[in-house]
Scaffold this active site. Structure first.
Site, short mmCIF file in Angstrom:
data_model
loop_
_atom_site.label_atom_id
_atom_site.label_comp_id
_atom_site.label_asym_id
_atom_site.label_seq_id
_atom_site.Cartn_x
_atom_site.Cartn_y
_atom_site.Cartn_z
NE ARG A 85 -4.39 -1.37 1.68
CZ ARG A 85 -5.40 -1.61 2.49
NH1 ARG A 85 -5.28 -1.38 3.78
NH2 ARG A 85 -6.53 -2.08 2.02
CE LYS B 51 -19.37 -15.27 6.65
NZ LYS B 51 -19.71 -14.73 7.96
N GLY C 280 -9.94 -8.59 -0.67
CA GLY C 280 -8.66 -8.71 0.01
C GLY C 280 -7.97 -10.05 -0.19
N GLY D 242 -13.04 -4.16 1.33
CA GLY D 242 -14.42 -3.71 1.51
C GLY D 242 -14.83 -2.66 0.49
P1 ADP Z 1 -12.19 -11.87 -0.53
O1 ADP Z 1 -11.40 -11.30 0.63
O2 ADP Z 1 -11.36 -12.08 -1.76
O3 ADP Z 1 -13.45 -11.08 -0.80
P2 ADP Z 1 -13.51 -13.76 1.21
O4 ADP Z 1 -13.02 -13.01 2.39
O5 ADP Z 1 -14.95 -13.72 0.91
O6 ADP Z 1 -12.67 -13.33 -0.10
O7 ADP Z 1 -13.16 -15.30 1.38
C1 ADP Z 1 -11.86 -15.78 1.52
C2 ADP Z 1 -11.83 -17.04 2.34
O8 ADP Z 1 -12.73 -17.99 1.82
C3 ADP Z 1 -10.48 -17.69 2.33
O9 ADP Z 1 -9.90 -17.59 3.61
C4 ADP Z 1 -10.75 -19.14 1.95
O10 ADP Z 1 -10.06 -20.07 2.73
C5 ADP Z 1 -12.24 -19.26 2.18
N1 ADP Z 1 -12.84 -20.35 1.38
C6 ADP Z 1 -12.78 -20.49 0.04
N2 ADP Z 1 -13.38 -21.63 -0.35
C7 ADP Z 1 -13.83 -22.24 0.76
C8 ADP Z 1 -14.51 -23.46 1.04
N3 ADP Z 1 -14.85 -24.29 0.05
N4 ADP Z 1 -14.80 -23.74 2.32
C9 ADP Z 1 -14.45 -22.92 3.31
N5 ADP Z 1 -13.81 -21.76 3.13
C10 ADP Z 1 -13.49 -21.41 1.87
MG MG Z 2 -11.63 -11.47 2.76
#
Ligand code: ADP
Ligand code: MG
Length: 397
Positions: free
Chosen positions: A36, A203, A354, A377
């Site tokens: 950053r 989620k 992230g 976010g």
């Molecule tokens: P981002 O930060 O890119 O928006 P998220 O925070 O929504 O992504 O999700 C990232 C997390 O999702 C990671 O820590 C990863 O381990 C978890 N994840 C991905 N696939 C699965 C799965 N099948 N079951 C449980 N956790 C998962």
């Molecule tokens: Mg995340």
């Protein structure tokens, strides 16, 4: 209409307030990732090369108690900035008062000053995070013009962005903010088609806004990650011990109906018995997940299916890893998507979120993407089509 940019400002001899996002990860006072800081350097360099007097500031972490101050000082960040930019950075360890005002007055053309963590003001009644009008006006009084380059904070109206902008004659975007507007804003408002979105991560509940918005805008939506199981359950499959949000199944059904065939769900998944990298794993069809299994990644057939959908894409937005990429056994789906995006010719590829951004960089694909967002976010809310206060407060040209 486009936003005013730092290159539109007269900078010589001006006190240039610069909001950056230096909310970097730290362990025991040591910066563990300075990306950053590096990303903010082009704008700061531009300001000092054009004889502006740069007054740089940021938040770092959350400040709830007096003790939080000790572990969240920006002093080490100022030091790293000085090393990276190769120009002295005068660090002022306060957020207001005579010491800061004297330092601002002593600043000469082309010099850099950085003051302490803006959230130190949160101890005194959430003044920074609550966008206290007095604080925004006070900080604005220290400068002549305002440059906002803090995309990571753009989804919040704080005193250090919207508050200052409301009290100063001119507000412009820095190069980093401009880049985020060009890529993410461009994809949301006016994508070159076909426009394919890849959504994953943990989620459904975190991403409802993004899915709903992209159903309207994208031509195809590829779903992986933990969220895929809520959708698979919605189409009637057994998902065993996989991550599944029971209270979001009806919503997933609605989204699938609304998407009218645009949503592509995985056909296979890599399953195991525990949330661990040490238990045996196997590939199974998504319609054949046993009760004692949990899916931790998309399978090879799904990857092929997704690659096929991506082959003709001209704009791709990716948010959320395809699997538990932190475990080597379940990183293949995420790496496969990185590889597929890296191989696309004549397509704009944007990574937001992230963890997905971290995964792309960690697996060595950082330079292969058109744009990796610096906001978690903020990029999510921008993809949802929301108006971000940190962008809205920048003047139109
Ligand atoms: P981002 O930060 O890119 O928006 P998220 O925070 O929504 O992504 O999700 C990232 C997390 O999702 C990671 O820590 C990863 O381990 C978890 N994840 C991905 N696939 C699965 C799965 N099948 N079951 C449980 N956790 C998962
Ligand atoms: Mg995340």
């Amino acid at each position: 209409m486009s936003k005013k940019n730092v290159t539109d400002l007269k900078l010589e001899g001006k006190r240039v307030l610069m909001r950056v996002d230096f909310n970097v990860p730290m362990k025991n006072g040591v910066i563990t990732d300075d990306n950053r800081i590096r990303e903010a350097i082009p704008t700061i360099k531009y300001v000092i090369e054009h004889k502006g007097r740069a007054i740089v500031f940021s938040h770092l972490g959350r400040i709830k108690t007096e003790e939080d101050k000790a572990t969240n000082s920006l002093a080490p960040v100022a030091k790293r900035l000085e090393e990276l930019i190769g120009t002295p950075v005068k660090f002022v360890p306060v957020t207001r008062g005579k010491e800061l005002e004297d330092a601002v007055n002593a600043l000469k053309d082309g010099e850099i000053l950085m003051f302490e963590n803006t959230r130190f003001e949160d101890l005194n009644g959430k003044k920074e995070s609550g966008n206290d009008p007095e604080l925004g006006a006070y900080w604005a009084s220290l400068g002549d013009v305002f440059v906002n380059d803090a995309f990571g904070t753009a989804h919040r109206a704080h005193a250090s962005n919207a508050g200052i902008a409301a009290n100063i004659s001119e507000t412009a975007a820095g190069f980093l903010l401009e880049k985020e507007i060009k890529f993410i804003g461009g994809a949301v408002d006016n994508p070159v088609r076909p426009f394919v979105a890849i959504l994953g991560g943990s989620k459904v509940s975190d991403k409802i806004g993004v899915i709903s918005s992209l159903i309207e805008k994208a031509d195809k939506i590829l779903i992986g990650g933990g969220m895929m199981f809520t959708f698979l359950k919605a189409v009637g499959y057994n998902v065993g011990k996989s991550k599944c949000e029971e209270d979001k199944i009806d919503l997933a059904k609605e989204l699938l109906a609304k998407a009218n065939g645009k949503i592509i769900l995985p056909v296979d998944t890599i399953v195991t018995t525990e949330f661990s990298n040490d238990t045996p794993f196997e590939v199974v069809s998504t319609n054949n997940i046993k009760d004692d299994r949990m899916g931790l990644d998309i399978g090879p057939e799904t990857l092929k299916l997704f690659e096929n959908e991506l082959a003709t894409a001209k704009t791709v937005v990716w948010n959320g890893p395809m699997g538990v990429f932190e475990f080597s056994n379940y990183a293949k789906g995420t790496i496969g998507i990185c590889e597929a995006l890296a191989n696309l010719k004549n397509a704009t590829t944007i990574v937001g979120g992230g963890d997905s951004a971290a995964a792309a960089i960690q697996f060595g694909y950082g330079a292969k993407m058109s744009h990796i967002s610096t906001g978690g976010g903020a990029s999510l809310e921008y993809l949802e089509g929301k108006v971000l206060p940190g962008i809205a407060c920048v003047d139109e040209k």
